[in-house]
Write a protein that holds these residues in place. Structure first.
Motif, short mmCIF file in Angstrom:
data_model
loop_
_atom_site.label_atom_id
_atom_site.label_comp_id
_atom_site.label_asym_id
_atom_site.label_seq_id
_atom_site.Cartn_x
_atom_site.Cartn_y
_atom_site.Cartn_z
N VAL A 2 -46.52 3.16 9.86
CA VAL A 2 -46.32 4.65 10.43
C VAL A 2 -46.96 4.71 11.72
O VAL A 2 -47.75 4.30 12.44
N TRP A 13 -41.57 6.02 9.58
CA TRP A 13 -42.04 5.29 8.41
C TRP A 13 -41.09 4.23 8.37
O TRP A 13 -39.95 4.30 7.96
N ALA A 153 -37.56 1.52 0.75
CA ALA A 153 -38.37 1.08 -0.04
C ALA A 153 -39.05 -0.80 0.22
O ALA A 153 -38.34 -1.32 1.09
N GLU A 158 -43.03 -0.39 -3.49
CA GLU A 158 -42.35 0.68 -4.21
C GLU A 158 -41.32 0.10 -5.10
O GLU A 158 -40.04 0.49 -5.08
N ASN A 174 -37.45 7.97 -0.99
CA ASN A 174 -38.14 7.25 0.19
C ASN A 174 -39.52 7.45 0.50
O ASN A 174 -40.08 8.31 -0.47
N CYS A 178 -43.76 10.75 -1.56
CA CYS A 178 -45.03 10.88 -2.04
C CYS A 178 -45.88 11.31 -0.76
O CYS A 178 -46.75 11.94 -0.87
N HIS A 179 -45.47 10.80 0.52
CA HIS A 179 -46.05 11.19 1.75
C HIS A 179 -45.42 12.53 2.14
O HIS A 179 -44.42 12.42 3.28
N VAL A 204 -54.90 8.66 2.49
CA VAL A 204 -56.32 8.49 2.76
C VAL A 204 -57.20 9.58 3.31
O VAL A 204 -58.23 9.58 3.18
C1 HEC Z 1 -44.56 6.56 -5.30
C2 HEC Z 1 -45.12 7.30 -4.17
C3 HEC Z 1 -45.33 6.52 -2.60
C4 HEC Z 1 -44.03 5.97 -2.09
C5 HEC Z 1 -42.63 6.32 -2.63
C6 HEC Z 1 -44.69 5.66 -0.73
N1 HEC Z 1 -46.11 5.64 -0.78
FE1 HEC Z 1 -47.06 4.84 0.78
N2 HEC Z 1 -48.91 5.26 -0.51
C7 HEC Z 1 -48.81 6.10 -1.75
C8 HEC Z 1 -50.24 6.11 -2.23
C9 HEC Z 1 -50.64 6.92 -3.57
C10 HEC Z 1 -51.13 5.74 -1.09
C11 HEC Z 1 -52.54 5.61 -1.15
C12 HEC Z 1 -53.01 4.50 -2.05
C13 HEC Z 1 -54.58 4.37 -1.74
O1 HEC Z 1 -55.17 4.39 -0.75
O2 HEC Z 1 -55.02 4.09 -3.13
C14 HEC Z 1 -50.05 5.39 -0.16
C15 HEC Z 1 -50.67 4.76 1.11
C16 HEC Z 1 -49.91 4.30 2.20
C17 HEC Z 1 -50.58 3.99 3.45
C18 HEC Z 1 -51.75 3.88 3.81
C19 HEC Z 1 -52.30 5.13 4.50
C20 HEC Z 1 -51.99 6.44 3.86
O3 HEC Z 1 -51.45 7.42 4.87
O4 HEC Z 1 -52.21 6.59 2.99
C21 HEC Z 1 -49.27 3.82 4.31
C22 HEC Z 1 -49.31 3.12 5.70
C23 HEC Z 1 -48.33 3.94 3.48
N3 HEC Z 1 -48.47 4.39 2.07
C24 HEC Z 1 -46.73 3.76 3.80
C25 HEC Z 1 -45.61 3.90 2.90
C26 HEC Z 1 -44.09 3.74 3.23
C27 HEC Z 1 -43.94 3.09 4.71
C28 HEC Z 1 -43.51 4.14 2.51
C29 HEC Z 1 -42.17 3.91 2.47
C30 HEC Z 1 -41.22 2.82 2.56
C31 HEC Z 1 -44.49 4.45 1.41
N4 HEC Z 1 -45.49 4.45 1.84
C32 HEC Z 1 -43.95 4.91 0.12
C33 HEC Z 1 -47.71 6.36 -2.32
C34 HEC Z 1 -46.45 6.24 -2.02
#
Ligand code: HEC
Length: 231
Positions: A2, A13, A153, A158, A174, A178-179, A204
């Protein structure tokens, strides 16, 4: 991966995958069909597994399929076979799909010639990038506010949150599923629900984590992140 740019405090992202992770189907064409499969073996997919049996979560407890741990070998069974359902994340911008393929092929070409350790990245494909219309990110933004690879994804992270189609927008999933501005907490028991905040994008920084960011954001849109970064 990101990163933010001017007018995009929601970050862009993007995600990359090893070429041999799993079969990839062209955007909007995946069907969980018993008569579809890929004959090749991949790291996360056994050749010939019908697509009706992929991306199925195995879970502890009474769910089916049931996830089991062999304490002696420390192995979990059954293994989940995975398929990337949208090869370029359902990219919906003009020339978007072509741009992703062009970036991947140019970058792989340059990296493969390199003698540096970074040449290993020639084994990765860019899957896509998702973002929002400039300056449109607000306290109610979510996955449906996205543009670009709107069904982005990564098969490794994912696996179970992949949407088969990039329309209608109401059904896409996408990274912003969650974010997004909803606050999360890792505390037990969880505290009372916090108001939405624009910084909540990063888990985080969640309440209860070692990097907790106090929930002091006013709801004002951060248009020029650079000004804040320089202090
Ligand atoms: C189903 C929910 C979900 C989706 C959809 C998701 N994430 Fe996350 N993501 C999380 C969670 C929960 C964490 C924290 C995990 C931990 O630290 O234990 C995380 C952590 C991260 C982190 C680490 C830093 C931070 O900001 O927490 C990154 C970078 C990240 N995700 C990128 C992505 C990207 C790129 C996508 C899409 C392709 C994505 N995520 C889709 C749930 C999701």
């Amino acid at each position: 991966m990101v990163g933010y740019t001017e007018n995009h405090p929601e970050f862009l992202w993007g995600t990359f995958e090893l070429k041999k992770n799993s079969p990839q189907t062209a955007d909007n064409t995946f069907t969980p069909s018993a008569s579809r499969s890929d004959s090749n073996n991949y790291t996360l997919y056994k050749g010939g597994t019908p697509f009706s049996q992929v991306n199925v979560p195995a879970q502890p407890g009474a769910h089916r399929p049931q996830l089991r741990l062999d304490p002696a070998s420390q192995k979990l069974t059954p293994a989940t076979n995975a398929v990337l359902e949208n090869q370029t994340g359902g990219e919906n911008q003009p020339n978007g799909v072509g741009n992703i393929f062009a970036i991947t092929s140019q970058a792989q070409g340059i990296l493969a010639k390199s003698k540096a350790p970074q040449s290993t990245f020639a084994n990765y494909n860019l899957i896509g990038t998702v973002w929002m219309k400039a300056n449109s990110y607000n306290l109610n933004s979510d996955q449906t506010s996205a543009i670009g690879s709107v069904t982005l994804a990564n098969t490794t992270a994912e696996t179970f949150v992949q949407a088969p189609k990039n329309t209608p927008m109401a059904n896409v999933v996408n990274c912003f599923l969650c974010h997004n501005p909803t606050s999360y907490s890792f505390q037990t028991p969880p505290p009372a629900k916090l108001p939405n905040r624009l910084i909540a994008l990063s888990h985080v920084l969640a309440a209860g984590s070692p990097y907790e960011v106090p929930n002091s954001i006013s709801g004002q849109l951060l248009l020029r992140p650079d000004l804040f970064r320089r202090k």
